[in-house]
Enzyme design. Structure first.
Site, PDB file in Angstrom:
ATOM      1  N   GLY A  14       0.823  -1.216   0.000  1.00  0.00           N
ATOM      2  CA  GLY A  14       0.000   0.000   0.000  1.00  0.00           C
ATOM      3  C   GLY A  14       0.854   1.261   0.000  1.00  0.00           C
ATOM      4  O   GLY A  14       2.081   1.217  -0.162  1.00  0.00           O
ATOM      5  N   ARG A  38      -2.704  -9.517   0.084  1.00  0.00           N
ATOM      6  CA  ARG A  38      -3.543 -10.454  -0.667  1.00  0.00           C
ATOM      7  C   ARG A  38      -3.338 -10.374  -2.179  1.00  0.00           C
ATOM      8  O   ARG A  38      -3.320 -11.375  -2.870  1.00  0.00           O
ATOM      9  CB  ARG A  38      -5.022 -10.198  -0.364  1.00  0.00           C
ATOM     10  CG  ARG A  38      -5.399 -10.446   1.069  1.00  0.00           C
ATOM     11  CD  ARG A  38      -6.739  -9.826   1.370  1.00  0.00           C
ATOM     12  NE  ARG A  38      -6.740  -8.433   0.951  1.00  0.00           N
ATOM     13  CZ  ARG A  38      -7.809  -7.687   0.818  1.00  0.00           C
ATOM     14  NH1 ARG A  38      -9.008  -8.189   1.050  1.00  0.00           N
ATOM     15  NH2 ARG A  38      -7.721  -6.418   0.422  1.00  0.00           N
ATOM     16  N   LYS A 127      -8.680   8.932  13.225  1.00  0.00           N
ATOM     17  CA  LYS A 127     -10.103   8.549  13.273  1.00  0.00           C
ATOM     18  C   LYS A 127     -10.402   7.576  14.411  1.00  0.00           C
ATOM     19  O   LYS A 127     -11.559   7.313  14.745  1.00  0.00           O
ATOM     20  CB  LYS A 127     -10.531   7.982  11.919  1.00  0.00           C
ATOM     21  CG  LYS A 127     -10.466   9.058  10.845  1.00  0.00           C
ATOM     22  CD  LYS A 127     -10.944   8.612   9.506  1.00  0.00           C
ATOM     23  CE  LYS A 127     -10.937   9.771   8.508  1.00  0.00           C
ATOM     24  NZ  LYS A 127      -9.590  10.352   8.254  1.00  0.00           N
ATOM     25  N   GLY A 167      -1.516  12.377  -0.586  1.00  0.00           N
ATOM     26  CA  GLY A 167      -1.452  11.604  -1.814  1.00  0.00           C
ATOM     27  C   GLY A 167      -1.558  10.105  -1.657  1.00  0.00           C
ATOM     28  O   GLY A 167      -1.329   9.372  -2.603  1.00  0.00           O
TER      29      GLY A 167
HETATM   30  N1  LIG Z   1      -3.200   6.813   4.315  1.00  0.00           N
HETATM   31  C1  LIG Z   1      -3.280   7.578   5.373  1.00  0.00           C
HETATM   32  O1  LIG Z   1      -3.315   8.804   5.251  1.00  0.00           O
HETATM   33  C2  LIG Z   1      -3.299   6.961   6.746  1.00  0.00           C
HETATM   34  C3  LIG Z   1      -3.385   7.800   7.860  1.00  0.00           C
HETATM   35  C4  LIG Z   1      -3.376   7.220   9.141  1.00  0.00           C
HETATM   36  C5  LIG Z   1      -3.275   5.846   9.280  1.00  0.00           C
HETATM   37  N2  LIG Z   1      -3.219   5.042   8.167  1.00  0.00           N
HETATM   38  C6  LIG Z   1      -3.114   3.593   8.375  1.00  0.00           C
HETATM   39  O2  LIG Z   1      -1.916   3.194   7.742  1.00  0.00           O
HETATM   40  C7  LIG Z   1      -2.053   1.870   7.230  1.00  0.00           C
HETATM   41  C8  LIG Z   1      -1.635   1.834   5.774  1.00  0.00           C
HETATM   42  O3  LIG Z   1      -2.461   2.729   5.021  1.00  0.00           O
HETATM   43  P1  LIG Z   1      -2.250   2.903   3.457  1.00  0.00           P
HETATM   44  O4  LIG Z   1      -2.682   4.287   3.120  1.00  0.00           O
HETATM   45  O5  LIG Z   1      -0.913   2.436   3.056  1.00  0.00           O
HETATM   46  O6  LIG Z   1      -3.363   1.878   2.908  1.00  0.00           O
HETATM   47  P2  LIG Z   1      -3.497   1.232   1.432  1.00  0.00           P
HETATM   48  O7  LIG Z   1      -2.683   1.990   0.468  1.00  0.00           O
HETATM   49  O8  LIG Z   1      -4.950   1.037   1.198  1.00  0.00           O
HETATM   50  O9  LIG Z   1      -2.817  -0.208   1.632  1.00  0.00           O
HETATM   51  C9  LIG Z   1      -3.418  -1.218   2.366  1.00  0.00           C
HETATM   52  C10 LIG Z   1      -2.547  -2.455   2.296  1.00  0.00           C
HETATM   53  O10 LIG Z   1      -3.128  -3.503   3.081  1.00  0.00           O
HETATM   54  C11 LIG Z   1      -3.286  -4.671   2.290  1.00  0.00           C
HETATM   55  N3  LIG Z   1      -4.432  -5.416   2.816  1.00  0.00           N
HETATM   56  C12 LIG Z   1      -5.724  -5.000   2.885  1.00  0.00           C
HETATM   57  N4  LIG Z   1      -6.473  -5.954   3.449  1.00  0.00           N
HETATM   58  C13 LIG Z   1      -5.638  -6.982   3.769  1.00  0.00           C
HETATM   59  C14 LIG Z   1      -5.818  -8.250   4.363  1.00  0.00           C
HETATM   60  N5  LIG Z   1      -7.024  -8.669   4.776  1.00  0.00           N
HETATM   61  N6  LIG Z   1      -4.746  -9.050   4.539  1.00  0.00           N
HETATM   62  C15 LIG Z   1      -3.508  -8.651   4.122  1.00  0.00           C
HETATM   63  N7  LIG Z   1      -3.276  -7.453   3.537  1.00  0.00           N
HETATM   64  C16 LIG Z   1      -4.343  -6.638   3.355  1.00  0.00           C
HETATM   65  C17 LIG Z   1      -3.440  -4.147   0.869  1.00  0.00           C
HETATM   66  O11 LIG Z   1      -3.090  -5.086  -0.122  1.00  0.00           O
HETATM   67  P3  LIG Z   1      -4.157  -6.145  -0.703  1.00  0.00           P
HETATM   68  O12 LIG Z   1      -5.452  -5.403  -0.890  1.00  0.00           O
HETATM   69  O13 LIG Z   1      -3.540  -6.624  -1.964  1.00  0.00           O
HETATM   70  O14 LIG Z   1      -4.267  -7.227   0.322  1.00  0.00           O
HETATM   71  C18 LIG Z   1      -2.397  -3.015   0.900  1.00  0.00           C
HETATM   72  O15 LIG Z   1      -1.104  -3.566   0.764  1.00  0.00           O
HETATM   73  C19 LIG Z   1      -3.509   1.467   7.471  1.00  0.00           C
HETATM   74  O16 LIG Z   1      -3.538   0.659   8.620  1.00  0.00           O
HETATM   75  C20 LIG Z   1      -4.216   2.775   7.731  1.00  0.00           C
HETATM   76  O17 LIG Z   1      -5.309   2.600   8.607  1.00  0.00           O
HETATM   77  C21 LIG Z   1      -3.216   5.578   6.908  1.00  0.00           C
END
Ligand SMILES: NC(=O)c1ccc[n+]([C@@H]2O[C@H](COP(=O)([O-])OP(=O)(O)OC[C@H]3O[C@@H](n4cnc5c(N)ncnc54)[C@H](OP(=O)(O)O)[C@@H]3O)[C@@H](O)[C@H]2O)c1
Length: 334
Positions: A14, A38, A127, A167
């Protein structure tokens, strides 16, 4: 701390994961990085983008505890990033969000304890504070499971709480950019809305720093600047449409707040300032964080009121323009 270590990253394909892998490889000389997620397509694309033999890919779901336990054997550090993170998606599919974000987190904890992993880092969200939507509720439960896990063995579990990272997948910035380039109105849900924002490189740099410094049992809170969402839209309109597009309010979405909070008023008495981030110590819990480590350096709590996205003056238009320009979001050729 990270040099020569085997690092296991759930959700490593991600937005956070790809930046984390790049920074680990560039600056921290890990022995192996194992990515667990996944989707095969994202893994294949990432392998092409980062053809480093130290990076391995494993297909698996955090809901599958036996696969997770098997795949994380030999890991020294786990970054648990996998989550369902879109508020409307979690609202519409609550049981799916519970299974991935809560049960998946408990599976990561049990796999880490079984495999004697040294440190587990859980990335949480603003959140999770006073949650108003299911996504926030699941991240809040995840925090509590992670903090409680410090009781059961030698593994140190720590939470990092962050606001929006510029982004990342599904964030408002790619949406505004797309709308501005298409010449349509830029849609904001409510003109009063403010959010914490930080560049991806800075957030991940802070994540790694915090991981090295944390003891286990704390919540580390990134200090992030905040801005008004309409100011971000205004920058895109000015820079990419020469003022021709307009802002259109479409109404607040279910589960959305006008501002986000990184430290709640209940946590204020346990919150200390370490410079780059705040640390919330567990009030009277059995977790391992020593009050002395942070308490000695900071004899009094850092905040007098909750830390929310209206806490400091918002970033102005010139600062937002500079941030977006630096990351290439205002480049018309991209
Ligand atoms: N983006 C933000 O601004 C932000 C801010 C605060 C906190 N966070 C936290 O930071 C973390 C990463 O966020 P991100 O923005 O990088 O999210 P993202 O781009 O949506 O990436 C999510 C990742 O998790 C994997 N995933 C989803 N469901 C899964 C499952 N059941 N088993 C194994 N892998 C799974 C996805 O790959 P597949 O779908 O291929 O499995 C992907 O690699 C999250 O926990 C989010 O809550 C993000």
């Amino acid at each position: 701390m990270l040099k020569n270590k085997t690092i296991f990253i759930t959700g490593g394909t991600g937005s956070w994961g790809t930046e984390l892998v790049s920074q680990l490889l560039a600056k921290h000389r890990p022995k192996h990085i194992r990515i667990y997620s996944r989707g095969e397509h994202k893994q294949v694309e990432m392998r092409r983008a980062i053809p480093d033999p130290r990076v391995e890919f494993i297909i698996g779901d955090v809901r599958d505890k036996s696969r997770l336990t098997f795949a994380s054997r030999g890991a020294d550090i786990i970054f648990h990033l996998a989550a369902l993170k879109h508020v409307p998606v979690c609202e519409a599919n609550p049981w799916e969000a519970v299974q991935t974000n809560i049960i998946g987190t408990q599976n990561v904890i049990e796999a880490a304890l079984t495999n004697d992993v040294k440190r587990v880092v859980y990335v949480s969200s603003d959140k999770a504070v006073d949650p108003f939507n299911l996504y926030g509720g699941t991240k809040s439960c995840g925090e509590q499971l992670i903090l409680d896990a410090n009781r059961y063995g030698d593994t140190r579990f720590v939470c990092i709480r962050a606001g929006n990272v510029i982004g990342t997948n599904g964030s408002v910035i790619p949406l505004f950019r797309e709308q501005a380039r298409a010449g349509t109105d830029l849609t904001v849900t409510d003109e009063r809305m403010t959010r914490f924002f930080m560049r991806r490189q800075d957030a991940i740099g802070l994540l790694i720093k915090a991981v090295v410094e944390a003891e286990g049992g704390e919540i580390l809170v990134m200090k992030m600047p905040a801005c008004k969402i309409i100011d971000i839209a205004a920058v895109f309109i000015h820079e990419l449409t020469r003022g021709k597009a307009h802002i259109r309010s479409i109404g607040i979405r279910p589960g959305e707040k006008l501002y986000e909070t990184l430290v709640s008023r209940y946590e204020v008495p346990y919150t200390y300032d370490t410079g780059d981030y705040f640390v919330i110590l567990p009030p009277g819990s059995a977790a391992r964080a020593t009050t002395t480590r942070y308490g000695k350096k900071n004899s009094s709590p850092a905040l007098t009121e909750e830390y929310n996205s209206n806490y400091d003056a918002p970033l102005g238009i010139p600062a937002i323009t500079a941030l977006l320009r630096e990351d290439g979001w205002l480049n018309v050729k991209n």
